[in-house]
Design an enzyme around this catalytic site. Sequence first.
Site, PDB file in Angstrom:
ATOM      1  N   ASP A 109       0.855  -1.188   0.000  1.00  0.00           N
ATOM      2  CA  ASP A 109       0.000   0.000   0.000  1.00  0.00           C
ATOM      3  C   ASP A 109       0.888   1.235   0.000  1.00  0.00           C
ATOM      4  OD1 ASP A 109       0.899  -0.247   2.646  1.00  0.00           O
ATOM      5  OD2 ASP A 109      -0.990   0.418   3.527  1.00  0.00           O
ATOM      6  N   PHE A 157       6.010   3.109  -4.670  1.00  0.00           N
ATOM      7  CA  PHE A 157       7.422   3.276  -4.307  1.00  0.00           C
ATOM      8  C   PHE A 157       8.017   4.619  -4.737  1.00  0.00           C
ATOM      9  CE2 PHE A 157       6.699  -1.314  -4.662  1.00  0.00           C
ATOM     10  CZ  PHE A 157       7.015  -1.703  -3.370  1.00  0.00           C
ATOM     11  N   TYR A 185       2.972   4.812   0.695  1.00  0.00           N
ATOM     12  CA  TYR A 185       3.669   5.429   1.830  1.00  0.00           C
ATOM     13  C   TYR A 185       2.642   6.178   2.678  1.00  0.00           C
ATOM     14  CZ  TYR A 185       7.950   4.781  -0.979  1.00  0.00           C
ATOM     15  OH  TYR A 185       8.990   4.270  -1.726  1.00  0.00           O
ATOM     16  N   HIS A 204       9.542  -8.027   0.238  1.00  0.00           N
ATOM     17  CA  HIS A 204       9.318  -6.592   0.046  1.00  0.00           C
ATOM     18  C   HIS A 204      10.626  -5.833   0.286  1.00  0.00           C
ATOM     19  CE1 HIS A 204       7.559  -2.590   0.769  1.00  0.00           C
ATOM     20  NE2 HIS A 204       6.493  -3.040   0.144  1.00  0.00           N
TER      21      HIS A 204
END
Length: 223
Positions: A64, A77, A66, A186
């Site tokens: 999801d 990202f 930031y 991740h």
Amino acid sequence: MDFVANGWQPFFKQAAKQESFHHLTHFLEKELQEHTVYPPQAEWFQAFEITPFNQVKVVILGQDPYHGEQQANGLSFSVKRGVVIPPSLRNIYQELEQDLGIKPASHGDLSAWARQGVLLMNTVLTVRAHQAHSHRGQGWEELTDYLIETLNRSPHPIVYILWGRAAQQKAALIDTTRHHIITSAHPSPLSAYRGFFGSRPFSKANQFLIETGQQPIHWELPQ
């Protein structure tokens, strides 16, 4: 979603008919009234606005957005120029350098990837400020499930780069007779050393694109 062009109109038209989409819409209306939501509403669908449907070659899928102030901008990202590069993106740059020898950019703007056909997506597209994964289970997952089902019908093969558990849960939806999956942990500092570093997703993605007669991604970002 009428403002989202670039060949995505049929996708959003069908998605809007789903019950989960109506629940999501009501949930987000309430969240906007009571909380700070990231990214700003005008940027929720920016990935679709920048990357046309028929040009998607790579999907980078995270969890999801930031949840810090001024960070999320609708591209997974990525952050706008002038915003401090978040730790997850620093790790992505580190792996990019290890993989392809590309020095880290001085900024966090990944829109140059998006313009080449890299759909920068999360499984959930919004988040409450300072509360990671706070919009989980409200309908975004169904929308991104339908996104994959739609992309399965793409006229050309697509590379899916699935980072983290939430993204990897989508793997079962991908037609692997046509498309290619690359998975790893991740890039978050909490998990990057558990399999993200050394996974070489960038060179692997380009190798598949070349093998299927497509232009590889130029991963080096303009300064």
